[in-house]
Scaffold this active site. Sequence first.
Site, short mmCIF file in Angstrom:
data_model
loop_
_atom_site.label_atom_id
_atom_site.label_comp_id
_atom_site.label_asym_id
_atom_site.label_seq_id
_atom_site.Cartn_x
_atom_site.Cartn_y
_atom_site.Cartn_z
N GLN A 220 85.12 59.84 36.55
CA GLN A 220 83.81 59.54 37.14
C GLN A 220 84.01 58.90 38.51
O GLN A 220 83.92 57.68 38.64
CB GLN A 220 83.07 58.58 36.20
CG GLN A 220 81.69 58.19 36.66
CD GLN A 220 80.65 59.21 36.34
OE1 GLN A 220 80.67 59.80 35.28
NE2 GLN A 220 79.73 59.43 37.25
N PHE A 221 84.27 59.71 39.55
CA PHE A 221 84.55 59.15 40.87
C PHE A 221 83.37 58.38 41.45
O PHE A 221 83.54 57.51 42.30
CB PHE A 221 85.02 60.24 41.85
CG PHE A 221 83.92 61.02 42.49
CD1 PHE A 221 83.42 60.64 43.72
CD2 PHE A 221 83.37 62.13 41.87
CE1 PHE A 221 82.40 61.35 44.33
CE2 PHE A 221 82.36 62.85 42.46
CZ PHE A 221 81.86 62.46 43.70
N THR A 222 82.16 58.64 40.98
CA THR A 222 80.99 57.98 41.54
C THR A 222 80.95 56.48 41.22
O THR A 222 80.15 55.76 41.81
CB THR A 222 79.68 58.65 41.09
OG1 THR A 222 79.58 58.58 39.67
CG2 THR A 222 79.61 60.09 41.57
#
Length: 155
Positions: A78-80
């Site tokens: 989940q890079f966000t």
Amino acid sequence: MISVLQRVREARVEVNGQTVGAIGAGLLVLVCAERGDTEMEADKLLAKILKLRIFSDAAGKMNQSVQETGGGLLLVSQFTLAADTTGGNRPSFTQAAAPDEGRRLYDYVVAQARKVHPEVATGQFAADMQVHLVNDGPVTIPLRMAPSLATAAAG
């Protein structure tokens, strides 16, 4: 590294309508590698995830870890989580690790988890995923393992 843990009764990840990972009771863990992160931060993060006492004991107190309860782990990239929202209304993701490094560290966390925990499922790195969960409690815990000063200075 950053993660968000959600204690769940069940969770699953779908890609293109197909389930790619699922667990019953346990932890859904969203995982993000940031610039400068190394295996050291990944190891610290995983150790904390496995030992964090956020499951109820016989007296109803949050006093047991996912390892003690035998719950599953569903690890989802989940890079966000690295979003910087301080400069306007469009988030910046410049603190997220580059995609190749993010994948490497995510894969590392998954591999290490599988060595020490009996039930580990995953999402699919960089895919458009639909995450379904029944949050238990609800209990949602953010965790961050910042790079050590020595690692940050070397990078």
